[in-house]
Write an enzyme that holds these catalytic residues in place. Structure first.
Site, PDB file in Angstrom:
ATOM      1  N   SER A 126       1.191  -0.508   1.355  1.00  0.00           N
ATOM      2  CA  SER A 126       2.419  -0.781   0.622  1.00  0.00           C
ATOM      3  C   SER A 126       3.645  -0.502   1.489  1.00  0.00           C
ATOM      4  CB  SER A 126       2.437   0.044  -0.670  1.00  0.00           C
ATOM      5  OG  SER A 126       3.513  -0.315  -1.492  1.00  0.00           O
ATOM      6  N   ASP A 160      -2.826  -4.314  -3.611  1.00  0.00           N
ATOM      7  CA  ASP A 160      -2.360  -3.035  -3.103  1.00  0.00           C
ATOM      8  C   ASP A 160      -3.345  -1.946  -3.519  1.00  0.00           C
ATOM      9  OD1 ASP A 160      -0.906  -0.575  -2.808  1.00  0.00           O
ATOM     10  OD2 ASP A 160       0.936  -1.752  -2.724  1.00  0.00           O
TER      11      ASP A 160
END
Length: 556
Positions: A113, A395
């Site tokens: 991220s 993610d």
């Protein structure tokens, strides 16, 4: 055919049988590398890096002897996600480690991220850890503090459409997350970012920087991440699955494979498409729209209606989140963009390089596979990824917000992890314990939960293969009163330590896209200070790791 039924035509079957045998390939002929060991390029890098680490440790720890190869510990920086917040704090942490001359002691650096955005920013410079970071931090500050109002202007939308259309023509499946990768490209750059993962090999050629590892997870449609998830690591050398022991070159990731052979080569994907914290930022986009006065929009472009339409279309893709929809007539540009996208959710789609493999033969007896299996679906051969046409990447924060999994591969032999965390550590500990993976058992008291310290030290030396953990949660403790270790703030400087990173009123929410200049500087300074103020625990971990390796060598 009536006289000679098809299944009696023996010459045909003999020929077919021969063709089947001739299509079998040896593992050495495959374009997918099978095996759980480290690739030759990483092993070569480790040899070069070990020499640099050994010399740096001697100076930093003020050793009066040279470290032998078997005594040099492997230290890794582990970062977690959190959008702009983790992007910003990464720069402060790295700056602190440079001031302590510890960057040359680090072998690996992992991220996901927002921290992966920071890593990609750093690794554009082949010698970033050897150079001053001031310019890079100032460039990051410029991007974080700039106005975000041009993300969905007509010109931007045309650019998004052109880029996605080109990507589709190249052969990539297009999803909403590809669009968001382009939005992140705008958030972090002044223009188009052509940087690609394989280009980061230049930063490793002489072992001059830690090896970067980016982490994501592969999921399946109709299953939650609790029911199915598989760790995928991406390095400048390889992209691959920890569970299957299958890897491809980053230049080939996204291309079409079958039975381990590259059957359609696609251009290497740009880094911006590999980035994204989609869910958080989509929620923030809806907040921008609802809270903004009409004057905010009219200053952006002349046509208010166009912005309404664009935002409505963008948010509509995320209907499962409960975000509102508008019934508005779409303009031509928005319809073009929407035509390029599919109706898939916020999952990046890539051609599956495991397609056609028969990897389930005795897979339940494979100890490496068992180490990383994490779902009931692993017991069903037809549910393994080898049967899927595409990978579905999200993610890792959708499961547990950690990038430490590749560092725990037995082959990497990581001794010390600097855990730069912006989220609770208990979930990761619980997961590793369930998997039987050696990891410190982090237990925080009730008092700790109420008032986290700046740093924690965990060393369970009795457990074989368990790394030493130096855990840095994101807190503002003594920084309120000290501008630097041992330097108490003056009355005039007390405002510099007034930084909220824990309440709902914090300006550093993971949903926040834009910081003020002051907020950016404060967050960088805080993350730098917390490491500088606890440097003794890092040195303690390194001394303990060296001693442990010495004792292990003596026993053997």
């Amino acid at each position: 055919h009536r006289e000679f039924p098809f299944h009696y035509r023996r010459p045909f079957f003999s020929k077919l049988f021969f063709l089947c045998l001739s299509n079998c390939s040896c593992p050495g002929d495959l374009d997918v590398r099978l095996g759980y060991d480290l690739c030759s390029q990483e092993q070569e890098f480790l040899c070069k890096r070990k020499r640099i680490v050994a010399q740096a440790l001697k100076q930093v720890l003020q050793l009066d002897y040279d470290l032998q190869d078997h005594e040099v510990p492997v230290m890794a920086i582990m970062t977690t996600g959190g959008g702009t917040r983790s992007y910003t704090t990464t720069f402060g942490s790295v700056r602190a480690l440079k001031k302590l001359n510890l960057m040359d002691c680090v072998t690996y650096m992992s991220g996901l991220s927002g921290t992966s955005w920071a890593m990609a920013h750093l690794y554009r410079d082949a010698y970033w850890s050897q150079n001053d970071l001031h310019e890079k931090i100032q460039e990051a500050k410029k991007q974080v503090t700039k106005s975000k109002l041009e993300m969905f202007t007509p010109n931007r939308m045309k650019y998004y459409y052109q880029q996605l259309n080109q990507r589709k023509q190249e052969g990539y499946p297009i999803t909403f997350i590809d669009l968001w990768g382009l939005v992140i490209e705008y958030l972090l750059n002044d223009g188009k970012d052509n940087h690609r993962l394989s280009e980061q090999k230049e930063s490793l050629i002489n072992g001059q920087n830690p090896l970067p590892i980016y982490v994501t997870i592969n999921i399946k449609d109709k299953y939650s991440t609790q029911d199915f998830k598989e760790w995928l690591e991406l390095t400048p050398y390889e992209v691959g699955f920890l569970k299957y022991g299958a890897f491809v070159h980053p230049e080939d990731f996204g291309s079409e494979f079958f039975m381990g052979h590259l059957i359609k080569k696609l251009p290497e994907t740009r880094m911006c498409y590999l980035h994204g914290d989609v869910i958080n930022y989509l929620i923030e986009m809806s907040k921008y729209y609802y809270s903004a006065p009409h004057g905010w929009v009219s200053d952006l472009i002349l046509d208010l209606r166009t912005v309404n339409i664009i935002l409505a279309d963008i948010v509509e893709f995320q209907s499962p989140l409960g975000l509102a929809k508008w019934s508005i007539v779409r303009d031509e540009e928005t319809m073009k963009l929407r035509g390029v996208l599919t109706d898939r959710l916020a999952v990046a789609q890539y051609h599956n390089f495991l397609k056609g493999f028969q990897m389930h033969d005795c897979y339940m007896e494979n100890t490496h596979f068992q180490r990383w299996k994490a779902t009931t679906l692993d017991c069903c051969p037809n549910q393994l990824t080898e049967y899927d046409d595409h990978l579905g990447l999200v993610d890792a924060g959708f499961f547990i917000n950690t990038s430490s999994t590749p560092l725990l591969r037995q082959e990497r032999k990581v001794d010390v992890i600097l855990h730069l965390s912006y989220s609770p550590l208990e979930d990761a500990c619980k997961y590793y314990r369930e998997q039987g993976i050696p990891f410190p058992n982090v237990v925080l008291t009730d008092e700790d939960r109420k008032h986290l310290k700046e740093c924690y030290y965990f060393n369970q030396s009795e457990e074989s293969g368990c790394p030493i953990l130096v855990f840095f949660p994101l807190v503002n403790d003594t920084f309120q009163y000290y501008s630097a270790p041992g330097e108490r703030r003056s009355e005039a400087d007390m405002a510099g330590g007034n930084i909220d990173v824990s309440t709902c009123k914090t300006p550093y929410s993971t949903f926040c896209l834009k910081y003020s200049d002051e907020d950016f500087d404060k967050l960088v300074n805080l993350s730098e200070y917390n490491i500088l103020n606890n440097q003794h625990l890092i040195f303690q971990a390194l001394h303990a790791a060296i001693e442990r390796k010495r004792q292990h060598c003596c026993k053997n």
